[in-house]
Design a protein around this motif. Structure first.
Motif, mmCIF file in Angstrom:
data_model
loop_
_atom_site.group_PDB
_atom_site.id
_atom_site.type_symbol
_atom_site.label_atom_id
_atom_site.label_comp_id
_atom_site.label_asym_id
_atom_site.label_seq_id
_atom_site.Cartn_x
_atom_site.Cartn_y
_atom_site.Cartn_z
ATOM 1 N N LEU A 250 -13.644 14.072 -1.529
ATOM 2 C CA LEU A 250 -13.008 13.122 -2.435
ATOM 3 C C LEU A 250 -13.458 11.716 -2.064
ATOM 4 N N GLN A 251 -13.992 11.001 -3.043
ATOM 5 C CA GLN A 251 -14.382 9.605 -2.853
ATOM 6 C C GLN A 251 -13.679 8.753 -3.901
ATOM 7 N N VAL A 252 -13.004 7.699 -3.438
ATOM 8 C CA VAL A 252 -12.306 6.771 -4.328
ATOM 9 C C VAL A 252 -12.983 5.410 -4.239
ATOM 10 N N GLY A 253 -13.387 4.882 -5.381
ATOM 11 C CA GLY A 253 -14.037 3.575 -5.427
ATOM 12 C C GLY A 253 -13.193 2.569 -6.186
ATOM 13 N N PHE A 254 -13.180 1.322 -5.700
ATOM 14 C CA PHE A 254 -12.342 0.273 -6.274
ATOM 15 C C PHE A 254 -13.192 -0.844 -6.867
ATOM 16 N N ASP A 255 -12.690 -1.427 -7.954
ATOM 17 C CA ASP A 255 -13.329 -2.603 -8.535
ATOM 18 C C ASP A 255 -13.288 -3.749 -7.523
ATOM 19 N N GLU A 256 -14.371 -4.515 -7.464
ATOM 20 C CA GLU A 256 -14.444 -5.602 -6.478
ATOM 21 C C GLU A 256 -13.369 -6.652 -6.691
ATOM 22 N N GLY A 257 -12.862 -6.757 -7.915
ATOM 23 C CA GLY A 257 -11.817 -7.742 -8.197
ATOM 24 C C GLY A 257 -10.416 -7.251 -7.918
ATOM 25 N N ALA A 258 -10.291 -5.987 -7.488
ATOM 26 C CA ALA A 258 -8.961 -5.416 -7.220
ATOM 27 C C ALA A 258 -9.077 -4.447 -6.058
ATOM 28 N N LEU A 259 -9.064 -5.016 -4.847
ATOM 29 C CA LEU A 259 -9.221 -4.196 -3.651
ATOM 30 C C LEU A 259 -7.877 -3.994 -2.949
ATOM 31 N N PRO A 260 -7.593 -2.789 -2.490
ATOM 32 C CA PRO A 260 -6.340 -2.540 -1.768
ATOM 33 C C PRO A 260 -6.401 -3.141 -0.369
#
Length: 309
Positions: A250-260
């Protein structure tokens, strides 16, 4: 699945609150965004995500402003006065009206609603579909609004009986999602067949048709995906396994403008069990991703959750 007036009358008497609300929405045929519109005309501001949480039992209205919204809901849904509020006063079930919903699992919500079972029955699926997973690589995309934008899968399976020629893929959106707007993308070695959904539960099941009929022992590689983006903010992705064996990535990718600010891996032995084997994950790469690799999957759940603040 539409309910009847008789079912609504019964559940308004017996509860619980979330089931009564969900049944009322179904009987009246009102999507959540229309309910929100009617509430706004009555001077009540309530988000679609909150409505979805309430009707799924993930949250329970407690605050004064939330209780005022429930009274307005009785008017919008043409229900007897105090019918929903009475259930709240008499319902000691869990849930919270806080900013973050109570911990929930992909599989537990599906099982509690019964939506997947109904949809699989409509599509005439056996319990395991005649396939075992050899390898499943899944990529999840979280968008700029913190929403589940979509996911793709590369799946390797082995048939354990003759004649298997399809796979049923299950997608569950986050609260507030609209399954009718979720697109199914068939990739290599398959094509899209029937697609069914349950709007109340936010669940979609897609039939993926293989290019050949498999014999017992044969393997098959195919790809597919779902384009979502219709739900509210997402804070986890969970995969449930009924059968053990095989590898899962499982790989989860995030938008650069909304990082956890923090990501963690976890597992559960069953839907009701406490989350265990937690491990912090570090965002890496240009696409800001985290991942887990499960080399020998066991029955239960595996997932990644994250905090936005």
């Amino acid at each position: 699945m539409r309910h009847t007036e008789r079912e609504l009358a019964r559940v308004l008497h017996t509860g619980p609150f979330h089931l009564a609300l969900r049944t009322a929405l179904s009987v009246r045929g009102l999507p959540l965004h229309r309910v929100q519109h009617h509430l706004a005309h009555r001077g009540v501001k309530l988000g679609v995500t909150s409505l979805s949480y309430w009707q799924q039992g993930v949250r329970r209205p407690r605050r004064p402003e939330s209780l005022r919204a429930v009274r307005a809901l009785e008017d919008v849904l043409a229900l007897p006065d105090d019918s929903l509020l009475r259930l709240l006063r008499g319902d000691g079930s869990g849930g919270t009206d806080g900013e973050r919903p109570a911990a929930r699992s992909y599989r537990s919500l599906l099982e509690s609603s019964g939506a997947v079972e109904r949809l699989l029955a409509v599509l005439e699926s056996p319990v395991d579909g005649g396939l075992h997973t050899v390898d499943h690589q899944e990529r999840v995309r979280i968008g700029s609004r913190r929403e589940l934008a979509g996911r793709t899968s590369l799946h390797v399976v082995r048939a354990h009986r003759d004649g298997v020629d399809r796979y049923l893929a299950i997608h569950r959106g986050d609260p507030g999602c609209d399954p009718s707007r979720i697109a199914v993308r068939a990739g290599e070695n398959c094509r899209t067949g029937r697609v069914r959904w349950d709007a109340d539960a936010g669940v979609l099941v897609a039939e993926l048709l293989f290019d050949t009929r498999l014999r017992s022992g044969e393997t098959y590689v195919f790809g597919y995906g779902f384009e979502d983006g219709t739900g509210g903010p997402s804070d986890e992705y969970v995969r449930g396994f009924t059968f053990g064996g095989g590898q899962y990535v499982l790989q989860v990718g995030f938008d650069e403008g909304a990082l956890p600010v923090r990501c963690r891996r976890f597992e559960q032995s069953s839907a009701g069990a406490a989350r265990a084997a937690r491990r912090d994950l570090t965002l890496t790469g240009r696409h800001r991703t985290v991942h887990v690799v499960e080399e020998g999957v066991r029955p239960g759940l595996v997932g990644i959750d994250w905090d936005w603040a």
